[in-house]
Design an enzyme around this catalytic site. Structure first.
Site, PDB file in Angstrom:
ATOM      1  N   CYS A  89       0.780  -1.238   0.000  1.00  0.00           N
ATOM      2  CA  CYS A  89       0.000   0.000   0.000  1.00  0.00           C
ATOM      3  C   CYS A  89       0.810   1.286   0.000  1.00  0.00           C
ATOM      4  O   CYS A  89       0.555   2.160  -0.816  1.00  0.00           O
ATOM      5  CB  CYS A  89      -1.024  -0.013   1.124  1.00  0.00           C
ATOM      6  SG  CYS A  89      -0.325  -0.120   2.750  1.00  0.00           S
ATOM      7  N   HIS A 131      -1.749   6.447   5.284  1.00  0.00           N
ATOM      8  CA  HIS A 131      -0.542   5.595   5.289  1.00  0.00           C
ATOM      9  C   HIS A 131       0.600   6.123   4.430  1.00  0.00           C
ATOM     10  O   HIS A 131       1.323   5.366   3.776  1.00  0.00           O
ATOM     11  CB  HIS A 131      -0.884   4.152   4.888  1.00  0.00           C
ATOM     12  CG  HIS A 131       0.041   3.160   5.554  1.00  0.00           C
ATOM     13  ND1 HIS A 131      -0.074   1.806   5.435  1.00  0.00           N
ATOM     14  CD2 HIS A 131       1.125   3.357   6.358  1.00  0.00           C
ATOM     15  CE1 HIS A 131       0.888   1.205   6.122  1.00  0.00           C
ATOM     16  NE2 HIS A 131       1.631   2.131   6.691  1.00  0.00           N
TER      17      HIS A 131
END
Ligand SMILES: *[C@@H]1O[C@H](CO)[C@@H](O)[C@H](O)[C@H]1NC(C)=O
Length: 541
Positions: A38, A99
């Site tokens: 990710c 993130h």
């Protein structure tokens, strides 16, 4: 069983909302993430650049940002499409997962925060939803840390006992001080190891609204509804203005926060339940667009930051999803399963409904496409790897602008794809592949993800060659005997790789240590440290 029958009456689809989106829009069947995990994939999506250009990769095995309190993150001099659109007068929002880092030097400088990267509004988690956020779920980093702490605790305890025995048997002169200190240290390590679960949940799993922490740790039961409410409020507030909203679901990493209504519903276990809930969320967002009269004015894009994780298994359940006919999965640099992702664009009245594009396209293409639609310009001072998708989506262009796409694993190039347009062939060349555990298993069981380098990868010379147009599952490697063009293709791709490498310049790698280790002074905390606890948006009742 009853629930299942109800579902069948709904037209035999488990993801009716995503299916509807695809039917009303353009579906890209060879849509690719720039990385199979990710953090780097999201960096590439937002900037239109391979993550190696922004330094959003590691070279030492730390594949994503490890904690909220690390100093690495999307560098302030990178330009996201949100930043460009905000400069063009758009109101920009992010709801959900980020993130891509938070702080650089103090616990609230927010140098990597979404609001420092072009978003006017942020509601969500600066980190990621992970197993360690939810008690009783599979651990992603707790188990490893626990093992190390326990080992230290045992070593210190043995030392303390040895010292005590030495004192008692009068073998050791001097004071009792070392004995006491070592016993205290052993006790401290024991307590830390026992408290590790809650500590990680407090340190990483919290919600923010813009610059303030609203919930630490997160109360997962209500997160889904809170996110949807925030999306709805954002759209209502900004329906008159041009807006850009990035709804970054916490689903479907592993099935972590499936709410009661969706549990036990799917034929595909807890993962399927979580997918069905996400589909329902997609439907809720589309319904708000309808109610607010925005459907025909809004371009909707649906995708995922990488493929399913084959290694994530819990009991008898495949916990990280499936990648259909594609080989490999999350964390593997080159195999299709880790990087081929859904790609749907819908814009009723503008884009043809039901169009299917099989050309290679990249998530990095969203950057120039969206920047152009918003009337902005891509930054002229840097390489942008994405290509404007609009002609392909509209059907005015037949071919994708991507002749070559590079597939990295951390900072290591594992594979490359060549779309040889005149032959209509998509070649894929693998220079490096992971060694599966056990042999032939198709994944690295017993680890979280396959490694990118070291003795757990195979370097291929000559490289492995596949014809994806005939063999999308990468099941039949070609040889000079079976493919007369073998040497020509491999040489052409090697040349493209050399050209690509010429365009790279060295930048600090944000995912390597020391930028990717926990630093106590960067730990955001909404109460007095170490009691990081608050719930500021609790339901009044
Ligand atoms: C951003 O800054 C780094 C130095 O910290 C530099 O290496 C890099 O080239 C800069 N990137 C851009 C796009 O200007």
């Amino acid at each position: 069983k009853k629930k299942r029958e109800d579902m069948l009456h709904l037209g035999n689809s488990w993801t009716p909302n995503i299916d509807r989106l695809a039917a009303d829009g353009v579906r890209l069947t060879q849509h690719l993430a720039a990385a199979s995990l990710c953090t780097p994939s999201r960096a590439a999506f937002l900037t239109g650049r391979y993550p190696i250009r922004s330094g959003m990769v590691s070279s030492t095995g730390l594949r994503v940002l490890q904690w909220v309190a690390v100093s690495g993150g999307l560098p302030p001099n990178e330009t996201t499409f949100a930043k460009t659109l905000r400069d063009q007068g758009y109101v920009t929002g992010l709801v959900g997962k980020w993130h891509l880092g938070l702080n650089c030097e103090s616990s609230a400088d927010h140098c990597h925060h979404p609001l420092s990267h072009g978003f006017d509004h942020f509601y969500g988690t600066p980190f990621s939803m992970m197993g360690d956020c939810v008690p009783s779920e599979i651990s992603e980093k707790r188990a490893g840390l626990e093992r190390r702490l326990n080992l230290c605790c045992h070593l210190v305890a043995v030392a303390a006992l040895t010292l005590t025995a030495g004192k008692l048997l009068h073998l050791m002169p001097g004071s009792w001080t070392p004995v006491i200190w070592s016993a205290l240290l052993a006790a401290l390590l024991f307590v830390c190891s026992a408290a590790l679960g809650p500590l990680i949940a407090h340190a990483d799993c919290f919600l923010m609204r813009n610059h303030s922490i609203t919930e630490q740790p997160m109360r997962f039961r209500r997160t889904t509804v809170q996110m949807l409410e925030d999306v709805s409020r954002f759209l209502q507030r900004n329906k008159q203005a041009p807006f850009l909203l990035f709804v970054s679901f916490l689903h479907v990493h592993t099935p972590l926060i499936t709410t009661e209504t969706f549990r036990g519903r799917s034929l595909h276990g807890p993962y399927g339940d979580n997918v069905e809930e996400m589909d329902w969320m997609v439907g809720q967002v589309l319904d708000v667009l309808d109610t607010e009269g925005l459907t025909h004015k809004t371009l909707v894009y649906f995708s995922s930051d990488h493929g399913g994780s084959l290694e994530a298994r819990f009991g008898n359940h495949q916990y990280g999803g499936w990648n259909g006919i594609y080989k490999g999965g999350k964390g593997m640099g080159g195999w299709e399963g880790g990087i081929r992702v859904p790609g749907i664009f819908r814009w009723p009245g503008v884009l043809p409904a039901g169009r299917v594009v099989q050309e290679p396209t990249s998530q990095m293409d969203v950057f120039p496409t969206v920047v152009r639609l918003g009337g902005g310009q891509v930054p002229p001072d840097r390489v942008i790897d994405g290509r404007d998708l609009l002609p392909l989506l509209l059907g005015t262009a037949e071919h994708s602008d991507h002749e070559f796409l590079m597939h990295y694993c951390e900072s290591f190039l594992h594979a490359a794809r060549w779309h040889q347009r005149d032959r209509g062939t998509v070649w894929k060349v693998h220079f490096v592949t992971p060694v599966f555990q056990p042999d032939g298993a198709g994944a690295c069981y017993g680890r979280m993800v396959c490694p990118c380098f070291g003795d757990q990868v195979t370097h291929h010379d000559p490289p492995l060659l596949f014809d994806l147009s005939r063999d999308p599952s990468e099941a039949h490697p070609l040889t000079p005997d079976t493919e007369p063009l073998f040497h020509q293709v491999v040489e052409r791709v090697a040349e493209a790789v050399r050209d690509h490498q010429q365009t790279l310049s060295p930048v600090p790698l944000q995912l390597d240590s020391p930028d990717n280790v926990w630093k106590p002074w960067l730990q955001p905390c909404c109460g007095p440290f170490p009691l990081c606890w608050c719930d500021r948006e609790a339901d009044p009742q």
